[in-house]
Design a protein around this motif. Sequence first.
Motif, PDB file in Angstrom:
ATOM      1  N   VAL A   1      -2.961  11.741   0.988  1.00 45.33           N
ATOM      2  CA  VAL A   1      -3.810  10.202   0.703  1.00 45.33           C
ATOM      3  C   VAL A   1      -3.259   9.415   1.630  1.00 45.33           C
ATOM      4  CG1 VAL A   1      -3.884   8.471  -1.277  1.00 45.33           C
ATOM      5  CG2 VAL A   1      -4.263  11.155  -1.839  1.00 45.33           C
ATOM      6  N   ALA A   2      -1.818   9.292   1.952  1.00 47.95           N
ATOM      7  CA  ALA A   2      -1.395   8.321   3.045  1.00 47.95           C
ATOM      8  C   ALA A   2      -2.017   8.188   4.078  1.00 47.95           C
ATOM      9  CB  ALA A   2       0.356   8.628   2.768  1.00 47.95           C
ATOM     10  N   ASP A   3      -2.296   9.606   4.491  1.00 50.61           N
ATOM     11  CA  ASP A   3      -2.785   9.682   5.982  1.00 50.61           C
ATOM     12  C   ASP A   3      -4.188   9.505   5.964  1.00 50.61           C
ATOM     13  OD1 ASP A   3      -3.102  11.321   8.655  1.00 50.61           O
ATOM     14  OD2 ASP A   3      -5.032  11.914   7.459  1.00 50.61           O
ATOM     15  N   ALA A   4      -5.045   9.464   4.580  1.00 49.22           N
ATOM     16  CA  ALA A   4      -6.297   8.990   4.815  1.00 49.22           C
ATOM     17  C   ALA A   4      -6.257   7.293   4.613  1.00 49.22           C
ATOM     18  CB  ALA A   4      -7.077   9.393   3.632  1.00 49.22           C
ATOM     19  N   LEU A   5      -5.488   6.784   4.096  1.00 50.09           N
ATOM     20  CA  LEU A   5      -5.394   5.257   3.940  1.00 50.09           C
ATOM     21  C   LEU A   5      -4.760   4.709   5.340  1.00 50.09           C
ATOM     22  CD1 LEU A   5      -3.795   4.904   0.441  1.00 50.09           C
ATOM     23  CD2 LEU A   5      -5.974   4.421   1.102  1.00 50.09           C
ATOM     24  N   ALA A   6      -3.885   5.245   6.065  1.00 52.08           N
ATOM     25  CA  ALA A   6      -3.557   4.922   7.250  1.00 52.08           C
ATOM     26  C   ALA A   6      -4.664   5.002   8.470  1.00 52.08           C
ATOM     27  CB  ALA A   6      -2.280   5.809   7.917  1.00 52.08           C
ATOM     28  N   HIS A   7      -5.743   6.038   8.302  1.00 53.20           N
ATOM     29  CA  HIS A   7      -6.849   5.935   9.100  1.00 53.20           C
ATOM     30  C   HIS A   7      -8.000   5.173   8.645  1.00 53.20           C
ATOM     31  CE1 HIS A   7      -4.074   9.527  10.837  1.00 53.20           C
ATOM     32  NE2 HIS A   7      -4.894   9.193  11.726  1.00 53.20           N
ATOM     33  N   GLY A   8      -7.782   4.192   7.963  1.00 47.50           N
ATOM     34  CA  GLY A   8      -8.834   3.435   7.192  1.00 47.50           C
ATOM     35  C   GLY A   8      -9.604   3.579   6.170  1.00 47.50           C
TER      36      GLY A   8
ATOM     37  N   LYS B   1     -10.416   3.644   2.124  1.00 48.75           N
ATOM     38  CA  LYS B   1      -9.837   2.643   0.856  1.00 48.75           C
ATOM     39  C   LYS B   1      -9.716   3.465  -0.350  1.00 48.75           C
ATOM     40  CE  LYS B   1     -12.177  -1.190   2.965  1.00 48.75           C
ATOM     41  NZ  LYS B   1     -12.822  -0.587   4.074  1.00 48.75           N
ATOM     42  N   ALA B   2      -8.929   3.037  -1.195  1.00 46.94           N
ATOM     43  CA  ALA B   2      -8.726   3.541  -2.496  1.00 46.94           C
ATOM     44  C   ALA B   2      -9.531   2.828  -3.585  1.00 46.94           C
ATOM     45  CB  ALA B   2      -7.158   3.678  -2.854  1.00 46.94           C
ATOM     46  N   ALA B   3     -10.556   3.105  -3.996  1.00 49.34           N
ATOM     47  CA  ALA B   3     -11.235   2.630  -5.011  1.00 49.34           C
ATOM     48  C   ALA B   3     -10.521   2.535  -6.529  1.00 49.34           C
ATOM     49  CB  ALA B   3     -12.714   3.026  -5.257  1.00 49.34           C
ATOM     50  N   ALA B   4      -9.460   3.578  -6.623  1.00 50.74           N
ATOM     51  CA  ALA B   4      -8.784   4.019  -7.851  1.00 50.74           C
ATOM     52  C   ALA B   4      -7.531   4.673  -7.210  1.00 50.74           C
ATOM     53  CB  ALA B   4      -9.460   4.533  -8.928  1.00 50.74           C
ATOM     54  N   GLY B   5      -6.232   4.284  -7.676  1.00 49.11           N
ATOM     55  CA  GLY B   5      -5.119   5.166  -7.452  1.00 49.11           C
ATOM     56  C   GLY B   5      -4.613   4.784  -6.069  1.00 49.11           C
ATOM     57  N   GLY B   6      -4.176   5.794  -5.373  1.00 47.09           N
ATOM     58  CA  GLY B   6      -3.921   5.437  -3.951  1.00 47.09           C
ATOM     59  C   GLY B   6      -2.375   5.944  -3.657  1.00 47.09           C
TER      60      GLY B   6
ATOM     61  N   THR C   1      -7.024   9.413  -8.035  1.00 41.75           N
ATOM     62  CA  THR C   1      -7.375   8.643  -6.639  1.00 41.75           C
ATOM     63  C   THR C   1      -8.672   8.875  -6.516  1.00 41.75           C
ATOM     64  OG1 THR C   1      -5.142   8.567  -6.062  1.00 41.75           O
ATOM     65  CG2 THR C   1      -6.826   8.174  -4.389  1.00 41.75           C
ATOM     66  N   ILE C   2      -9.625   7.829  -6.132  1.00 44.01           N
ATOM     67  CA  ILE C   2     -10.936   7.903  -5.463  1.00 44.01           C
ATOM     68  C   ILE C   2     -10.695   7.195  -3.917  1.00 44.01           C
ATOM     69  CG2 ILE C   2     -13.339   7.421  -5.703  1.00 44.01           C
ATOM     70  CD1 ILE C   2     -12.178   9.389  -7.929  1.00 44.01           C
ATOM     71  N   LEU C   3     -11.146   8.047  -3.073  1.00 44.36           N
ATOM     72  CA  LEU C   3     -11.045   7.349  -1.839  1.00 44.36           C
ATOM     73  C   LEU C   3     -12.555   7.368  -1.193  1.00 44.36           C
ATOM     74  CD1 LEU C   3      -8.326   9.669  -0.212  1.00 44.36           C
ATOM     75  CD2 LEU C   3      -8.096   7.383  -1.040  1.00 44.36           C
ATOM     76  N   THR C   4     -12.782   6.100  -0.463  1.00 41.38           N
ATOM     77  CA  THR C   4     -13.896   6.036   0.334  1.00 41.38           C
ATOM     78  C   THR C   4     -13.741   5.657   1.769  1.00 41.38           C
ATOM     79  OG1 THR C   4     -16.048   5.039   0.056  1.00 41.38           O
ATOM     80  CG2 THR C   4     -14.315   3.853  -0.773  1.00 41.38           C
TER      81      THR C   4
ATOM     82  N   LEU D   1      -9.938  12.411  -4.614  1.00 38.87           N
ATOM     83  CA  LEU D   1     -11.257  12.981  -4.246  1.00 38.87           C
ATOM     84  C   LEU D   1     -11.907  11.903  -3.333  1.00 38.87           C
ATOM     85  CD1 LEU D   1     -13.270  15.000  -4.995  1.00 38.87           C
ATOM     86  CD2 LEU D   1     -14.298  13.412  -6.918  1.00 38.87           C
ATOM     87  N   PRO D   2     -11.964  12.281  -2.068  1.00 37.51           N
ATOM     88  CA  PRO D   2     -12.728  11.419  -1.269  1.00 37.51           C
ATOM     89  C   PRO D   2     -14.326  11.651  -1.431  1.00 37.51           C
ATOM     90  CG  PRO D   2     -12.051  13.772  -0.069  1.00 37.51           C
ATOM     91  CD  PRO D   2     -11.689  13.595  -1.373  1.00 37.51           C
ATOM     92  N   VAL D   3     -14.873  10.653  -1.270  1.00 41.02           N
ATOM     93  CA  VAL D   3     -16.328  10.376  -1.551  1.00 41.02           C
ATOM     94  C   VAL D   3     -16.825   9.793   0.175  1.00 41.02           C
ATOM     95  CG1 VAL D   3     -18.192   9.223  -2.790  1.00 41.02           C
ATOM     96  CG2 VAL D   3     -16.082   9.764  -3.945  1.00 41.02           C
ATOM     97  N   ILE D   4     -17.701  10.695   0.294  1.00 36.78           N
ATOM     98  CA  ILE D   4     -18.309  10.235   1.940  1.00 36.78           C
ATOM     99  C   ILE D   4     -19.912  10.080   1.757  1.00 36.78           C
ATOM    100  CG2 ILE D   4     -18.592  11.341   4.038  1.00 36.78           C
ATOM    101  CD1 ILE D   4     -15.747  13.123   3.062  1.00 36.78           C
TER     102      ILE D   4
END
Length: 468
Positions: A330-337, A339-344, A357-360, A378-381
């Motif tokens: 999750v930290a890697d995803a946030l570092a690459h741009g 966004k956490a719509a929930a959690g993080g 955590t919901i990532l987008t 969970l990433p949502v793409i």
Amino acid sequence: MSEHTLTINGEGIAGTASFDVIDPSTGEVFATAPETSAEQLDDAFAAAQRAFKTSWRKDEDGRRALMHKAADALDASADQIAAVLTTEHGKPLAESAFEVHGGAMWLRYCADLDLPREVLKDNENEYAEAVRRPIGPVAAISPWNYPIYISLAKIAQALRPGNTVVLKPSPFTPLSSLAMGEVLRGVLPAGVLNVVSGGNELGALMTQHPLARKITFTGSIATGKRIAAAAASDLKRMTLELGGNDPVIVLDDADVEAVATKVYATAFANNGQTCIAPKRVYVAEALKPALVEALAERARATRIGVGTDPETEQGPQNNLPQYKRVTELVADALAHGAKAAAGGGPIDRPGYFFAPTILTDLPEHTRIEDEEQFGPALPVIGYRTVDEALERANNTTFGLGASVWGTNIDRATAVAEQMEAGQVWTNTHNAIDPSFPFAGQKWSSIGVEGGHWGIESFTEVQLQYRAK
Ligand code: NAD
């Protein structure tokens, strides 16, 4: 000293050493488990071999009756085993009880399944039939995410055709399987089911043991590859059920609220630690904002707590390596741009709690899209064309489960037919049953569990031919 014992040759045996078991709700040691020595492992396989050669493989009706008795004994002990499981695993009590009853269901299903002899020729000159024979002692090695359910599925499929078993649970969740061994010790004849416990080295010894004729393993792809290499030198039979990174494709006519409810429930069940959980969602761009918000709403409303609290919907991650893994991805995803719509991130409290955590807005090939997070994130793409979604969904060495969601069933089914996975669901995810084939494509499995396919994989085919 541990109060739990190994089950070897029908007896409760103390380990020659012990190892710590951690309560994931606190991160503290709460018990010890008996460590099985190499000599004790030899005893377990010798007992399995004796039981195999003498009685167990010869009495089919007896086996079926005892498997039913074993299922009844497990149902009767479900609360007791579930309490142990919840403490060592962290999952809510109801999910632990489901595991025990689900495992009992496997025993009953396999007990009742017929393995008919298949007549191939019957004429004036010859009679030929194909018969299923058991293989011998089975080395069964389980992961920590569903220790009881997965172990019982293996035990049921192995025992039905007449094999015997040496079972090793994960060192993160040994106690519930030892408790299960104690219950079944009172039902199954000596040597039919032996339960040992120890670390990864004990698993490696099992896969190299000369008396083990088949390995049934569920766990990570990395370990599966090691086991395949170990099995090769002795040509042991094997079934490997391995990791997944299940894609979900949401078509532009999907019912967003219905999708969010089911995808959230299956992705975050078992504290997000399910092999066939939705692990990446590809959604038509037009629906993306609504789906992200619907999933985030459910994440924010989830009640987090210890598994023993009946109000708890999501407990901690089971172990430190897993907690670090989901934290890192999750930290890697946030570092690459992203966004956490929930959690993080982790929750600030003792133990291994991670916020749902919901990532987008992830860049393509972010690690959490390509790797198995095995946790509550969970990433949502978004995608523009269905072909693009299929390409991203299938572009992986994983191939366990997959799902497609849409209100036009013909269209959704046509997309489902193009998914590269062992099980593909339409408008649901994670629908499993002992009668269904359970397998993965690519690196997600070798062999099949479930239905007659699963039981047949614990047999050798033999031709019986008579000249007339
Ligand atoms: P793991 O591979 O680390 O460990 C699984 C078991 O293998 C443990 O009992 C461990 O002690 C043992 N082991 C480790 N090294 C060994 C070796 N060299 N030889 C023999 N045994 C060895 O997996 P895990 O972390 O416990 O489980 C999580 C993984 O399992 C995830 O990847 C998940 O997707 C997968 N899984 C798959 C399924 C499925 O049916 N396909 C189901 C549940 C979990």
